[in-house]
Design a protein around this motif. Structure first.
Motif: not given
Length: 87
Positions: A6-7, A52-57, A59-62, A67-80
């Motif tokens: 995902p990274l 990932g949390y509701v539909e897939v669940r 290990f595949e959902g993990a 992936l969503s956490m890494f995208l969120l980190l990029f979004a925070v850097v972009s916001y800054i």
């Protein structure tokens, strides 16, 4: 590989996001317009988290969750980057 995959997948849109935000800042556009890429990425990360949390669940959902956490980190850097005042 559970975290590395995902990274690596998040690197391409993340770098593209930072590049677009930096170009918007360099062109001295309005602050709201400069923040649009980071807001869209936060929405995409929220959708991926939901999938990932509701539909897939399991290990595949993990993978979606990471992936969503890494995208969120990029979004925070972009916001800054977008929030910095233009000189």
């Amino acid at each position: 590989m559970m975290i590395g995959g995902p990274l690596l997948i998040a690197l391409l849109p993340g770098v593209l996001l930072l590049l677009v935000t930096w170009l918007f800042r360099k062109m001295k556009w309005n602050k709201v317009i400069r923040m649009i890429p980071s807001m869209l990425t936060v929405i995409a990360a929220a959708v991926l988290f939901y999938i990932g949390y509701v539909e897939v669940r399991g290990f595949e959902g993990a993978g979606y969750l990471f992936l969503s956490m890494f995208l969120l980190l990029f979004a925070v850097v972009s916001y800054i980057v977008a929030k910095k005042p233009v000189r």
